[in-house]
Design a protein around this motif. Sequence first.
Motif, mmCIF file in Angstrom:
data_model
loop_
_atom_site.group_PDB
_atom_site.id
_atom_site.type_symbol
_atom_site.label_atom_id
_atom_site.label_comp_id
_atom_site.label_asym_id
_atom_site.label_seq_id
_atom_site.Cartn_x
_atom_site.Cartn_y
_atom_site.Cartn_z
ATOM 1 N N MET A 94 -6.024 -4.098 0.707
ATOM 2 C CA MET A 94 -6.732 -5.377 0.699
ATOM 3 C C MET A 94 -6.069 -6.396 1.622
ATOM 4 O O MET A 94 -6.745 -7.189 2.272
ATOM 5 N N ALA A 95 -4.741 -6.384 1.688
ATOM 6 C CA ALA A 95 -4.005 -7.409 2.415
ATOM 7 C C ALA A 95 -3.850 -7.129 3.900
ATOM 8 O O ALA A 95 -3.947 -8.047 4.723
ATOM 9 N N GLY B 12 -9.891 2.187 2.503
ATOM 10 C CA GLY B 12 -9.559 2.601 1.147
ATOM 11 C C GLY B 12 -8.069 2.840 0.986
ATOM 12 O O GLY B 12 -7.373 3.198 1.940
ATOM 13 N N ALA B 13 -7.592 2.638 -0.229
ATOM 14 C CA ALA B 13 -6.169 2.810 -0.514
ATOM 15 C C ALA B 13 -5.713 4.232 -0.205
ATOM 16 O O ALA B 13 -4.643 4.433 0.379
ATOM 17 N N SER B 14 -6.513 5.228 -0.552
ATOM 18 C CA SER B 14 -6.107 6.615 -0.312
ATOM 19 C C SER B 14 -6.083 6.942 1.179
ATOM 20 O O SER B 14 -5.203 7.668 1.652
ATOM 21 N N LYS B 15 -7.024 6.383 1.933
ATOM 22 C CA LYS B 15 -7.057 6.606 3.386
ATOM 23 C C LYS B 15 -5.854 5.932 4.054
ATOM 24 O O LYS B 15 -5.230 6.492 4.951
ATOM 25 N N LEU B 16 -5.516 4.739 3.602
ATOM 26 C CA LEU B 16 -4.366 4.028 4.147
ATOM 27 C C LEU B 16 -3.071 4.756 3.797
ATOM 28 O O LEU B 16 -2.176 4.892 4.633
ATOM 29 N N GLU B 17 -2.997 5.255 2.581
ATOM 30 C CA GLU B 17 -1.805 6.004 2.175
ATOM 31 C C GLU B 17 -1.649 7.270 3.010
ATOM 32 O O GLU B 17 -0.535 7.610 3.415
ATOM 33 N N ALA B 18 -2.762 7.947 3.294
ATOM 34 C CA ALA B 18 -2.699 9.142 4.135
ATOM 35 C C ALA B 18 -2.199 8.794 5.538
ATOM 36 O O ALA B 18 -1.437 9.551 6.137
ATOM 37 N N ALA B 19 -2.607 7.644 6.037
ATOM 38 C CA ALA B 19 -2.200 7.226 7.377
ATOM 39 C C ALA B 19 -0.739 6.786 7.435
ATOM 40 O O ALA B 19 -0.019 7.123 8.369
ATOM 41 N N GLU C 118 10.031 -1.721 -3.998
ATOM 42 C CA GLU C 118 10.543 -3.048 -3.651
ATOM 43 C C GLU C 118 9.892 -4.147 -4.485
ATOM 44 O O GLU C 118 10.532 -5.118 -4.869
ATOM 45 N N LEU C 119 8.590 -3.984 -4.756
ATOM 46 C CA LEU C 119 7.863 -5.003 -5.503
ATOM 47 C C LEU C 119 7.864 -4.765 -7.004
ATOM 48 O O LEU C 119 7.413 -5.619 -7.760
ATOM 49 N N GLY C 120 8.343 -3.602 -7.420
ATOM 50 C CA GLY C 120 8.373 -3.294 -8.839
ATOM 51 C C GLY C 120 6.986 -3.084 -9.433
ATOM 52 O O GLY C 120 6.717 -3.483 -10.560
ATOM 53 N N VAL C 121 6.091 -2.470 -8.629
ATOM 54 C CA VAL C 121 4.737 -2.200 -9.102
ATOM 55 C C VAL C 121 4.457 -0.704 -9.001
ATOM 56 O O VAL C 121 5.173 0.038 -8.342
ATOM 57 N N ASP C 122 3.393 -0.283 -9.656
ATOM 58 C CA ASP C 122 2.951 1.097 -9.630
ATOM 59 C C ASP C 122 2.523 1.488 -8.214
ATOM 60 O O ASP C 122 2.015 0.654 -7.449
ATOM 61 N N HIS C 123 2.703 2.751 -7.885
ATOM 62 C CA HIS C 123 2.351 3.290 -6.570
ATOM 63 C C HIS C 123 0.885 2.999 -6.221
ATOM 64 O O HIS C 123 0.585 2.561 -5.122
ATOM 65 N N LYS C 124 -0.019 3.251 -7.145
ATOM 66 C CA LYS C 124 -1.449 3.021 -6.887
ATOM 67 C C LYS C 124 -1.753 1.536 -6.711
ATOM 68 O O LYS C 124 -2.609 1.164 -5.908
ATOM 69 N N VAL C 125 -1.051 0.690 -7.450
ATOM 70 C CA VAL C 125 -1.228 -0.756 -7.308
ATOM 71 C C VAL C 125 -0.776 -1.187 -5.920
ATOM 72 O O VAL C 125 -1.462 -1.968 -5.249
ATOM 73 N N ALA C 126 0.358 -0.678 -5.461
ATOM 74 C CA ALA C 126 0.861 -1.014 -4.129
ATOM 75 C C ALA C 126 -0.136 -0.579 -3.056
ATOM 76 O O ALA C 126 -0.440 -1.345 -2.136
ATOM 77 N N ALA C 127 -0.668 0.636 -3.166
ATOM 78 C CA ALA C 127 -1.632 1.127 -2.177
ATOM 79 C C ALA C 127 -2.884 0.254 -2.151
ATOM 80 O O ALA C 127 -3.397 -0.081 -1.080
ATOM 81 N N ALA C 128 -3.356 -0.132 -3.314
ATOM 82 C CA ALA C 128 -4.554 -0.981 -3.390
ATOM 83 C C ALA C 128 -4.294 -2.355 -2.784
ATOM 84 O O ALA C 128 -5.126 -2.892 -2.045
ATOM 85 N N LYS C 129 -3.139 -2.939 -3.081
ATOM 86 C CA LYS C 129 -2.804 -4.252 -2.543
ATOM 87 C C LYS C 129 -2.661 -4.207 -1.022
ATOM 88 O O LYS C 129 -3.131 -5.109 -0.325
ATOM 89 N N ILE C 130 -2.036 -3.155 -0.521
ATOM 90 C CA ILE C 130 -1.880 -3.018 0.927
ATOM 91 C C ILE C 130 -3.245 -2.895 1.590
ATOM 92 O O ILE C 130 -3.507 -3.526 2.612
#
Length: 130
Positions: free
Chosen positions: A95-96, A62-69, A81-93
């Motif tokens: 998934m990718a 999950g994005a929140s679990k990855l962000e915590a890590a 760097e990508l010019g996107v919202d913080h939550k969008v970046a966490a979600a993309k990371i």
Amino acid sequence: MGILNRLTGLLGGGKKGGMAEVVQALIEQFGGVDALVAKLQSSGLSGQLESWIGTGENSPVGASKLEAALGNDAIAGVAKELGVDHKVAAAKISMALPKVIDRLTPAGRIPEGGISPDALANLLGRLEER
């Protein structure tokens, strides 16, 4: 063309915020794939990481679990760097990252000595042949 730029193109990059571009930004923040893997291992994501490295199915994270890590600063850096919202970046990371780590470890393990630029270049060569 740099190795990470080639990876971006091969993994559907080129568009702002594409999968490879997101992971490339994260890898650069941590100073390389090995440092990023070490951070994930020490931050409670060893189980998920093992599934990404292994030859079986990749466990989701999950994005929140990855962000915590990884830390808020890492996600914020990618977002900026990508010019996107913080939550969008966490979600993309979230998934990718499993897909990219999986592709960097096709033998189901991290190569002895870590993932070197040469190993990454070899991976890219195999991907280009597809």
